[in-house]
Write a protein that holds these residues in place. Structure first.
Motif, short mmCIF file in Angstrom:
data_model
loop_
_atom_site.label_atom_id
_atom_site.label_comp_id
_atom_site.label_asym_id
_atom_site.label_seq_id
_atom_site.Cartn_x
_atom_site.Cartn_y
_atom_site.Cartn_z
N ASP A 1 0.87 -1.39 -0.18
CA ASP A 1 0.03 0.15 0.14
C ASP A 1 1.01 1.25 -0.01
O ASP A 1 0.41 2.40 -0.37
N SER A 2 2.11 1.04 0.44
CA SER A 2 3.14 2.31 0.10
C SER A 2 4.63 1.68 0.05
O SER A 2 4.62 0.60 0.37
N CYS A 3 5.50 2.35 -0.25
CA CYS A 3 6.75 2.12 -0.67
C CYS A 3 7.42 1.16 0.63
O CYS A 3 7.69 1.60 1.67
N ASN A 4 7.44 -0.17 0.21
CA ASN A 4 8.28 -0.97 1.14
C ASN A 4 7.43 -1.22 2.57
O ASN A 4 8.13 -1.66 3.32
N SER A 5 6.22 -1.06 2.50
CA SER A 5 5.45 -1.43 3.87
C SER A 5 5.44 -2.74 3.99
O SER A 5 4.97 -3.27 5.19
N GLY A 6 5.16 -3.61 2.98
CA GLY A 6 4.85 -4.98 3.31
C GLY A 6 3.44 -5.31 3.30
O GLY A 6 3.34 -6.64 3.53
N VAL A 7 2.79 -4.30 3.36
CA VAL A 7 1.37 -4.61 3.46
C VAL A 7 0.35 -4.47 2.50
O VAL A 7 0.51 -3.58 1.71
N PRO A 8 -0.39 -5.59 1.88
CA PRO A 8 -1.11 -5.40 1.01
C PRO A 8 -2.17 -4.15 0.73
O PRO A 8 -2.62 -3.93 1.97
N GLY A 9 -2.43 -3.64 -0.36
CA GLY A 9 -3.20 -2.59 -0.58
C GLY A 9 -4.66 -3.11 -0.29
O GLY A 9 -4.80 -4.29 -0.65
N ALA A 10 -5.64 -2.21 0.16
CA ALA A 10 -6.91 -2.73 0.41
C ALA A 10 -7.79 -2.95 -0.98
O ALA A 10 -8.85 -3.56 -0.57
N ASN A 11 -7.11 -2.66 -1.95
CA ASN A 11 -7.88 -3.03 -3.18
C ASN A 11 -7.60 -4.25 -3.80
O ASN A 11 -8.15 -4.78 -4.81
N SER A 12 -6.72 -5.14 -3.13
CA SER A 12 -6.42 -6.31 -3.58
C SER A 12 -7.56 -7.35 -3.91
O SER A 12 -8.43 -7.34 -2.91
N ALA A 13 -7.66 -7.98 -4.88
CA ALA A 13 -9.11 -8.69 -5.12
C ALA A 13 -8.43 -10.13 -5.77
O ALA A 13 -7.35 -10.20 -6.29
N ARG A 14 -9.37 -11.11 -5.50
CA ARG A 14 -9.11 -12.55 -5.84
C ARG A 14 -10.29 -13.01 -6.69
O ARG A 14 -11.06 -12.64 -6.84
N SER A 15 -9.73 -13.99 -7.61
CA SER A 15 -10.71 -14.96 -8.56
C SER A 15 -10.40 -16.30 -8.25
O SER A 15 -9.25 -16.44 -8.24
N SER A 16 -11.40 -17.01 -8.04
CA SER A 16 -11.08 -18.70 -7.83
C SER A 16 -11.90 -19.75 -8.72
O SER A 16 -12.08 -20.63 -8.45
N ALA A 17 -12.12 -18.95 -9.84
CA ALA A 17 -13.08 -19.72 -10.71
C ALA A 17 -12.12 -20.68 -11.80
O ALA A 17 -12.84 -21.32 -12.70
N GLY A 18 -10.94 -20.54 -11.57
CA GLY A 18 -10.12 -21.58 -12.69
C GLY A 18 -10.09 -20.57 -14.05
O GLY A 18 -10.47 -19.56 -14.19
N ALA A 19 -9.59 -21.69 -14.99
CA ALA A 19 -9.23 -20.97 -16.38
C ALA A 19 -9.46 -22.28 -17.32
O ALA A 19 -9.32 -23.20 -16.89
N THR A 20 -9.60 -21.71 -18.81
CA THR A 20 -9.38 -22.79 -19.84
C THR A 20 -7.91 -22.66 -20.44
O THR A 20 -7.66 -21.55 -20.77
N LEU A 21 -7.40 -23.72 -20.47
CA LEU A 21 -5.94 -23.81 -21.36
C LEU A 21 -6.10 -23.78 -23.04
O LEU A 21 -6.77 -24.77 -23.35
N LEU A 22 -5.54 -22.89 -23.34
CA LEU A 22 -5.97 -22.61 -24.87
C LEU A 22 -4.85 -23.14 -25.74
O LEU A 22 -5.09 -23.70 -26.58
#
Length: 486
Positions: A315-336
């Motif tokens: 969230d700031s230079c070298n803070s080591g703390v992830p920003g609040a807008n970090s987001a995830r997806s867990s639905a997988g993918a299709t290998l093309l």
């Protein structure tokens, strides 16, 4: 600057050179920011019925895992963070059916749950082996620690994912195992709700193994899981000290939003981290094409297990703390498409990433000359986003030795790889699959190398994007050339 291409009398002209008509119409493309209108609105998370569901608990004893991150000198392998553990109590359909305790809900649904704990794990993924799963069933995945933080999947979604595995030619357990999303805790609950009128015997699943994740992924609880914002309470920090924090640089502001940390689990139950990059397409349809290394994902079952983490930076230079807008997806993918020529894989994510991510542009018109300045954006050892800087020093032909190592022959002008001399930062395991950029466009995919914080004279090898594009990726990334009247 964006180059335009056009075709005349059956030929396609690029920078004054005529090439075959069947080639793509676009070889150089700019980045674009994914608009909110292209993102499907996320479904609201359901409220668990903790007061009525009967949960069967399985506790696995503590597992001693040697964590040898310090030996990961240089890049190349995917970064292993999880090992398989057998679960005897739910290893067959009959055993699983015997421990499920069904409760009737006022809606007419039936609900039952199994919780598996692996002592000492930071996170857990359950390998749900499906023999029969009603499309109308709902599976809710959560930990007992965060019972309000649910990831929900329907039986239809899971069946469709497993059908892709079989369509790709996979068989047996690999084809029919759904790896539950990890939810940031050392336990996982698999709660099943069957539609009204569906007999319990219609559900035929087992959980013969779990993936015990022994690295702290430092994931803050996010809005997808609980419907509210929380900040991380622990710092990330697995990368070696000479890595450069992207939040300390005013450069790369657009392309950094195209990069995601990857978590995936293979058939054996081992889990790994790599890095991938969202790509733009000349078709302008916002399809989420995703670039990574073939040595990270080369099978559909691995692609089906994929989780991605977006905006995962400090969230700031070298803070080591992830920003609040970090987001995830867990639905997988299709290998093309995957190829050993450049050790590159092209996937299509099954879920559109969050609004504001960048779909990175790319350069596939010609190989970069030596001495061309380049840079990489990556997640070494799964850490917050870092960057490295260097120049193209040579071309190479690289081949796997079959034992987790590889060798490269330099001076191969037609080789499938760039040899990059790194001047700032480095790459490590977990950086694998990350994109090499030049002037904001993707030009390569990280294979591996000898450069590290301790071996400054080493180099790093990236699969050439122009080769990957020509070999087959253009089928998805670029519109075919069309005859035009000048």
């Amino acid at each position: 600057m964006r180059y335009l291409t056009y075709s005349v009398t059956g030929l396609l002209w690029i920078a004054g050179v005529a090439v075959a008509q069947n080639t793509p119409a676009t070889y150089i493309l700019d980045s674009v920011v994914l608009p909110a209108s292209a993102v499907q609105v996320a479904k609201s998370a359901p409220v668990p019925v903790a007061a009525t569901v009967q949960t069967h608990f399985v506790v696995l004893p503590e597992l001693e895992v040697e964590q040898s991150w310090a030996s990961d000198d240089g890049a190349g392998p995917a970064h292993q963070i999880g090992v398989a553990r057998a679960v005897a109590a739910t290893s067959s359909v009959a055993q699983t059916q015997s421990v499920l305790r069904w409760t009737a809900l006022p809606s007419g649904q039936q609900v039952a749950a199994i919780n598996i704990q692996s002592t000492g794990a930071y996170s857990l993924r359950a390998g749900v082996l499906v023999d029969s799963l009603p499309d109308g069933a709902q599976l809710h995945i959560y930990s007992q620690e965060h019972a309000y933080a649910i990831i929900a999947r329907s039986g239809a979604e899971i069946n469709a994912l497993l059908a892709k595995n079989r369509e790709a030619g996979e068989t047996g357990a690999a084809a029919n195992t759904w790896w539950t999303p990890e939810v940031g805790a050392g336990d996982t609950t698999v709660e099943v709700r069957l539609p009204a009128g569906t007999p319990a015997e219609a559900l035929r699943i087992s959980i013969p193994k779990v993936s015990h994740i022994y690295q702290n992924l430092s994931l803050p609880i996010d809005s997808e899981m609980q419907g509210m914002n929380h900040t991380a309470t622990t710092k990330a920090g697995n990368a070696a000290s000479c890595n450069l924090d992207i939040s300390c640089s005013s450069n790369y502001q657009t392309e950094r939003n195209a990069v995601a940390r990857m978590l995936y689990t293979i058939e054996s139950g081992q889990s790994y981290l790599c890095t991938g990059t969202l790509l733009n397409s000349s078709k302008g349809d916002f399809v989420p094409y995703f670039l990574t290394a073939r040595h990270c994902i080369s099978s559909q079952s691995s692609a089906s297990s994929l989780q991605t983490r977006w905006f995962y930076r400090s969230d700031s230079c070298n803070s080591g703390v992830p920003g609040a807008n970090s987001a995830r997806s867990s639905a997988g993918a299709t290998l093309l498409f995957a190829t050993a020529t450049t050790d590159s894989s092209l996937l299509r994510l099954n879920e559109t990433p969050p609004a504001g991510v960048t779909m990175a542009g790319w350069h596939a018109a010609a190989p970069l000359p030596t001495t061309t300045p380049v840079y990489g954006l990556h997640h070494p050892r799964g850490d917050l986003l870092k960057y490295s800087v260097g120049v193209v020093s040579d071309y190479a032909d690289c081949r796997s030795n079959g034992n987790g190592t590889f060798s490269c022959q330099l001076g191969e002008a037609n080789g499938g790889f760039y040899n990059v001399e790194v001047s700032e930062g480095t790459t490590e395991s977990g950086s694998s699959g990350s994109a090499l950029f030049h002037e904001g466009r993707v030009v390569g995919t990280l294979y591996g190398g000898s450069h590290s914080c301790w071996v400054s004279e080493g180099s790093t090898n990236y699969g050439r994007f122009d080769k990957f594009f020509a070999e087959g990726a253009s089928r998805w990334l670029a519109s075919p050339a069309a005859s035009m009247t000048p």
